[in-house]
Design an enzyme around this catalytic site. Structure first.
Site, PDB file in Angstrom:
ATOM      1  CD  GLU A 251      -2.548   1.231   2.697  1.00 33.92           C
ATOM      2  OE1 GLU A 251      -2.855   0.148   3.252  1.00 33.92           O
ATOM      3  OE2 GLU A 251      -2.821   2.343   3.185  1.00 33.92           O
TER       4      GLU A 251
ATOM      5  CE  LYS B  57      -6.503   2.348   7.300  1.00 35.80           C
ATOM      6  NZ  LYS B  57      -5.181   2.653   6.716  1.00 35.80           N
TER       7      LYS B  57
ATOM      8  NE  ARG C  22      -0.694   8.437   5.150  1.00 37.45           N
ATOM      9  CZ  ARG C  22      -0.736   7.614   6.180  1.00 37.45           C
ATOM     10  NH1 ARG C  22       0.258   7.577   7.032  1.00 37.45           N
ATOM     11  NH2 ARG C  22      -1.779   6.825   6.359  1.00 37.45           N
TER      12      ARG C  22
HETATM   13  C1  3PG Z   1      -2.181   3.845   7.941  1.00 38.48           C
HETATM   14  O1  3PG Z   1      -2.483   4.789   7.231  1.00 38.48           O
HETATM   15  O2  3PG Z   1      -2.677   2.738   7.770  1.00 38.48           O
HETATM   16  C2  3PG Z   1      -1.298   4.097   9.103  1.00 38.48           C
HETATM   17  O3  3PG Z   1      -0.702   5.331   9.033  1.00 38.48           O
HETATM   18  C3  3PG Z   1      -0.274   3.044   9.347  1.00 38.48           C
HETATM   19  O4  3PG Z   1      -0.137   3.066  10.700  1.00 38.48           O
HETATM   20  P1  3PG Z   1       1.232   2.761  11.414  1.00 38.48           P
HETATM   21  O5  3PG Z   1       2.221   3.759  10.934  1.00 38.48           O
HETATM   22  O6  3PG Z   1       0.915   2.916  12.884  1.00 38.48           O
HETATM   23  O7  3PG Z   1       1.620   1.353  11.067  1.00 38.48           O
END
Ligand code: 3PG
Length: 208
Positions: free
Chosen positions: A41, A129, A45
């Site tokens: 994924e 999710k 960003r």
């Molecule tokens: C996402 O968008 O799924 C999260 O930012 C991932 O979360 P993490 O950095 O805590 O793994």
């Protein structure tokens, strides 16, 4: 096009990545595939996200490259055009529901509560999710959603770590987990593909 359920079942962990330079995307995807995590994924960003999706998908036919942090219809269309095979959103809006039907790209929308899960079900989504997993109740909260909603399957993301991933994966309603720990930004920026491959290999050994 493979369904979101098929994508979720390819591996126990979906690495969530932010990439600063699209030139590194093929090597990043190669390291993750070599480590046993073919589903990736790439989050919207960074300005490099769309070219990175395109480069990773072209260079690594064995990878299933998706887009993350997709929050509106325009972004959904952009990631489809870049070659994303699925999209992930932190939430779900009316316009995203309509766009996912129009654009025809499998979407994994985010929910954190029972009401949001019901809204997603009304819109036809049963693969979700759970976000942000740790602060939205963690494994206990997600297990709780399994009682009223046995048909829903989740990918918890947000605060998932090598330490707690197995606890999530042991839940009946969890198909896979997502997280940035496999390929953190610092390792991507450093081009440390060997370290990312090692982390992917450890994550891919987690059992569902
Ligand atoms: C996402 O968008 O799924 C999260 O930012 C991932 O979360 P993490 O950095 O805590 O793994």
């Amino acid at each position: 096009m493979r369904s979101i359920d098929e994508t979720m079942r390819r591996a126990p962990v979906i690495p969530v990545v932010s990439i600063g330079d699209a030139e590194g995307a093929p090597a990043l995807a190669a390291a993750l595939v070599a480590g046993g995590l073919p589903v990736i994924e790439i989050t919207l960003r960074t300005p490099a996200a769309l070219p990175a999706i395109e480069a990773a998908a072209k260079a690594q036919p064995d990878a299933v490259v998706g887009a993350g942090t997709v929050t509106n219809a325009e972004e959904l269309e952009q990631v489809r055009a870049a070659g994303a095979q699925f999209a992930v959103s932190p939430g779900l809006t009316e316009s995203l529901i309509a766009a996912s039907r129009d654009v025809g790209l499998p979407l994994l929308p985010g929910v954190a509560t029972a009401s949001e899960a019901m809204r997603a079900m009304e819109a036809g989504f049963d693969r979700l999710k759970f976000f942000p997993a740790e602060s939205a109740g963690g494994p206990a909260g997600l297990k709780g959603l399994g009682g009223p909603f046995p048909a829903l399957c989740f990918c918890p993301t947000g605060g998932v770590t090598p330490e707690n991933a197995a606890t999530y994966l042991a839940l009946d309603n969890v198909v896979c987990v997502g997280g940035s720990w496999v390929a953190p930004r610092a390792l991507i920026d450093a081009g440390d593909w060997a370290a990312i491959e090692r982390r992917a290999r450890a994550a891919s050994a987690l059992s569902v």
